[in-house]
Write an enzyme that holds these catalytic residues in place. Structure first.
Site, short mmCIF file in Angstrom:
data_model
loop_
_atom_site.label_atom_id
_atom_site.label_comp_id
_atom_site.label_asym_id
_atom_site.label_seq_id
_atom_site.Cartn_x
_atom_site.Cartn_y
_atom_site.Cartn_z
N HIS A 120 39.82 -15.28 1.57
CA HIS A 120 39.55 -16.38 0.55
C HIS A 120 40.52 -17.22 1.80
CE1 HIS A 120 40.04 -19.23 -1.81
NE2 HIS A 120 41.41 -19.36 -1.76
N ASP A 152 36.66 -8.35 -7.66
CA ASP A 152 36.89 -8.30 -8.72
C ASP A 152 36.02 -9.31 -9.51
OD1 ASP A 152 38.49 -10.31 -9.28
OD2 ASP A 152 41.00 -9.16 -10.28
N ASP A 156 39.07 -15.30 -6.59
CA ASP A 156 39.95 -15.37 -6.30
C ASP A 156 40.79 -13.85 -6.41
OD1 ASP A 156 37.99 -16.19 -3.56
OD2 ASP A 156 38.89 -17.77 -4.62
#
Ligand code: GRF
Length: 215
Positions: A120, A152, A156
């Site tokens: 990210h 997950d 982010d």
């Protein structure tokens, strides 16, 4: 005395990379993986859209590709299942989302949770989402960067594997800032994925440790 047999050398870590765009992060991984000492084989590249440079980079490197467009599926869940199945067919040990602009869903996380990382272009937990560089610029931070994290269900939000910082210059626009971030991001990605492959890693809660157990 006969020599103690050593365990057979482990092969390179099998990596599937998912992309949505220009694929410069993918290219950095492909270039690194050309050296056997890096310890990684990119076994397939997947995308959520056709006709992108990321797929062309894979094809030029002789790596198989697959594409699943959300619009071609009756719902997001069946897209997610197809994505997970296509990745699983290549039996990866690690999946890297490298500029993949879709959230993966429950079927994907069921299969690859804990062994899927995403990069990210911001220093998490600041500026999650699609506009990391623009949001950092608008906020006026003096330092931003990139974050590699374990995927997950959130946007982010996963456990952080590595971060790298870059300065924000007074005359930056979104493009110049994002390019500076991407240069640092590629180096971080190549370095960290290589270490994960060669040394192993453990994820316990929000702690990620490479090459040694989590305390
Ligand atoms: C990267 O900065 C990534 O973090 C972001 O989009 C960019 C992708 O670049 N989500 P590329 O496709 O690897 O060139």
């Amino acid at each position: 005395m006969p020599a103690t047999p050593s365990s057979p050398p482990r092969g390179p870590t099998r990596l599937v990379v998912l992309v949505s765009g220009s694929g410069t992060n993918l290219q950095a991984l492909l270039d690194a993986a050309a050296d056997p000492a890096y310890g990684v084989q990119v076994v397939a590249v997947g995308a959520d859209r056709p006709g992108i440079e990321g797929l062309a980079r894979a094809e030029r490197a002789g790596v198989p590709t697959f594409v699943h467009r959300v619009a071609d599926f009756p719902d997001r869940g069946s897209w997610d299942e197809a994505l997970a199945a296509s990745c699983a067919a290549y039996e990866p040990e690690l999946v890297v989302l490298a500029g993949f602009m879709k959230l993966v869903g429950p079927a994907f996380l069921e299969e690859f949770g804990g062994r899927c990382v995403n990069t990210h272009p911001a220093l998490s937990p600041s500026f999650p989402g699609m506009r990391g560089p623009a949001d950092a610029l608008e906020y006026g931070v003096k330092v931003t960067g990139a974050t590699l994290f374990v995927v997950d269900p959130g946007v982010d939000t996963g456990a952080i594997v590595a971060q790298t910082a870059v300065p924000v210059e007074d005359d930056d626009d979104v493009e110049t800032l994002h390019e500076r971030i991407k240069t640092a991001e590629r180096a971080m990605l190549v370095d960290t994925v290589g270490r994960m492959a060669r040394e192993g890693f453990a994820v316990v809660g929000r702690k990620v440790r490479i090459g040694r157990p989590v305390a």
